[in-house]
Design a protein around this motif. Structure first.
Motif, PDB file in Angstrom:
ATOM      1  N   THR A 119       0.861  -1.172   0.000  1.00 38.02           N
ATOM      2  CA  THR A 119       0.000   0.000   0.000  1.00 38.02           C
ATOM      3  C   THR A 119       0.900   1.225   0.000  1.00 38.02           C
ATOM      4  O   THR A 119       2.091   1.137   0.289  1.00 38.02           O
ATOM      5  CB  THR A 119      -0.967   0.007   1.200  1.00 38.02           C
ATOM      6  OG1 THR A 119      -1.992   0.976   0.977  1.00 38.02           O
ATOM      7  CG2 THR A 119      -0.255   0.328   2.511  1.00 38.02           C
ATOM      8  N   VAL A 120       0.318   2.374  -0.333  1.00 39.52           N
ATOM      9  CA  VAL A 120       1.068   3.625  -0.412  1.00 39.52           C
ATOM     10  C   VAL A 120       0.463   4.615   0.575  1.00 39.52           C
ATOM     11  O   VAL A 120      -0.765   4.771   0.631  1.00 39.52           O
ATOM     12  CB  VAL A 120       1.030   4.197  -1.848  1.00 39.52           C
ATOM     13  CG1 VAL A 120       1.797   5.514  -1.930  1.00 39.52           C
ATOM     14  CG2 VAL A 120       1.615   3.186  -2.839  1.00 39.52           C
ATOM     15  N   ASP A 121       1.316   5.278   1.371  1.00 33.80           N
ATOM     16  CA  ASP A 121       0.798   6.220   2.358  1.00 33.80           C
ATOM     17  C   ASP A 121       0.662   7.630   1.767  1.00 33.80           C
ATOM     18  O   ASP A 121       1.032   7.882   0.612  1.00 33.80           O
ATOM     19  CB  ASP A 121       1.642   6.202   3.642  1.00 33.80           C
ATOM     20  CG  ASP A 121       3.093   6.643   3.441  1.00 33.80           C
ATOM     21  OD1 ASP A 121       3.353   7.547   2.612  1.00 33.80           O
ATOM     22  OD2 ASP A 121       3.981   6.099   4.133  1.00 33.80           O
ATOM     23  N   ALA A 122       0.122   8.548   2.578  1.00 31.38           N
ATOM     24  CA  ALA A 122      -0.189   9.893   2.089  1.00 31.38           C
ATOM     25  C   ALA A 122       1.057  10.674   1.686  1.00 31.38           C
ATOM     26  O   ALA A 122       0.978  11.589   0.863  1.00 31.38           O
ATOM     27  CB  ALA A 122      -0.972  10.662   3.155  1.00 31.38           C
ATOM     28  N   ALA A 123       2.210  10.306   2.251  1.00 34.90           N
ATOM     29  CA  ALA A 123       3.457  10.974   1.907  1.00 34.90           C
ATOM     30  C   ALA A 123       4.147  10.337   0.704  1.00 34.90           C
ATOM     31  O   ALA A 123       5.229  10.775   0.305  1.00 34.90           O
ATOM     32  CB  ALA A 123       4.394  10.970   3.113  1.00 34.90           C
ATOM     33  N   GLY A 124       3.543   9.307   0.147  1.00 33.64           N
ATOM     34  CA  GLY A 124       4.120   8.641  -1.015  1.00 33.64           C
ATOM     35  C   GLY A 124       5.001   7.466  -0.677  1.00 33.64           C
ATOM     36  O   GLY A 124       5.582   6.853  -1.579  1.00 33.64           O
ATOM     37  N   GLY A 125       5.115   7.111   0.607  1.00 35.66           N
ATOM     38  CA  GLY A 125       5.904   5.946   0.996  1.00 35.66           C
ATOM     39  C   GLY A 125       5.209   4.655   0.601  1.00 35.66           C
ATOM     40  O   GLY A 125       3.987   4.542   0.722  1.00 35.66           O
ATOM     41  N   ILE A 126       5.990   3.684   0.123  1.00 35.69           N
ATOM     42  CA  ILE A 126       5.435   2.418  -0.350  1.00 35.69           C
ATOM     43  C   ILE A 126       5.726   1.349   0.690  1.00 35.69           C
ATOM     44  O   ILE A 126       6.889   1.039   0.973  1.00 35.69           O
ATOM     45  CB  ILE A 126       6.033   2.024  -1.727  1.00 35.69           C
ATOM     46  CG1 ILE A 126       5.730   3.104  -2.766  1.00 35.69           C
ATOM     47  CG2 ILE A 126       5.460   0.690  -2.200  1.00 35.69           C
ATOM     48  CD1 ILE A 126       6.814   4.157  -2.894  1.00 35.69           C
TER      49      ILE A 126
END
Length: 294
Positions: A205-212
């Motif tokens: 999944t990808v978080d709001a900051a763009g981290g995968i």
């Protein structure tokens, strides 16, 4: 890069054979996830801690579960189904798999524009004949790429312009450019590659900051990667087969993680008695609302 401050907690202690496809429903505020080899659909209410299981009469393994405008869409060996959880009803829909005799649906996610992206795998997970498909609400499908023994993921950047995809058996994760208007992908490139000690890349999944966030099959952990592909940190779990993850809760600040116990020997199960259970942790990042199919 290990992060001991984020402690995974087992929230549903269950011996799922192949826990997968976890998702949060922001309306009924429940967690849904699959046991692909049960086969079963699990439901967990974080507020009451109540857990429910719906045993399904489908071929195994199943593929993925996503939210739709009405209910859910489930993929299985027989194609896709419209799912009414309240009525415990499955309605066959379309089957976009053009190689159904050789391949099976595995993981899938909905992009920011409401298209469902599906990965297929070789039935034996040995030959690179699986592909990446997209499916729209009118039932039309398109094949975008092939050449994977076991496709997993996918995940999408916050702006929707990058698709991430796990080529599990060769331990590689790719990134593609995604044209949000046409729904086509181009420019495949290596995003990251796992070592043998890290296991194999599974769901993400990808978080709001763009981290995968990528799960490690046979790697005992989940890792967060920066958008440039560098490892940000890893969080260890008490089980080896870590399969899928999704942010949940009103603030989307809790990461739920599914696990498996496929072919684990007795000595390994003794080391990892919680294999197959559902875990949750507070990683310090927030997720993005998962789009609805259609």
């Amino acid at each position: 890069m290990s992060d001991p401050s984020a402690e995974p907690i087992c929230v549903v202690n269950t011996p799922a054979i192949l826990g997968e496809s976890v998702l949060w429903h922001p309306v009924d505020k429940k967690i849904y996830w699959l046991d692909l080899k049960g086969p079963a659909l699990h439901i967990y209410d974080p507020a009451t801690k109540a857990a429910d299981v719906w045993k399904l009469s489908l071929g195994v393994p199943m593929g993925t579960l996503v939210r739709a405008k009405e209910g859910f869409i489930l993929t299985g060996r027989e194609g896709t189904f419209k799912v009414d959880v309240a009525a415990r009803k499955l309605t066959p829909w379309v089957n976009p798999n053009d190689r159904a005799e050789l391949t099976m649906f595995n993981d899938g996610k909905v992009d920011r524009q409401g298209r469902l992206w599906l990965c297929t795998s070789d039935n034996k997970e040995t030959d690179p004949i699986g592909g990446i498909y997209s499916l729209t609400a009118d039932g039309k499908s398109e094949i975008h790429d092939r050449g994977f023994a076991c496709g997993n993921g996918p995940g999408f950047s916050p702006d929707g312009r990058t698709l991430y995809f796990s080529d599990t058996m060769v331990r590689k994760v790719y990134a593609y450019d995604l044209d949000t208007r046409t729904g086509t992908i181009t420019n495949q490139r290596l995003f990251t590659e796992f070592s043998e000690a890290q296991g194999m890349p599974d769901g993400m999944t990808v978080d709001a900051a763009g981290g995968i966030w990528i799960c490690h099959w046979d790697g005992w952990q989940i890792s967060r990667f920066r958008p440039d592909g560098t490892l940000d940190r890893a969080i260890r779990l008490p089980v080896p087969q870590v399969t899928s993850c999704a942010f949940a809760g009103d603030a989307l600040d809790t990461l739920y993680i599914t696990t498996a116990r496929v072919d684990l020997a007795a000595d390994m199960l003794a080391k990892a008695p919680l294999a197959g259970s559902l875990f949750a942790l507070k990683p310090g990042e927030r997720g993005l609302p998962e789009p609805v199919f259609g």
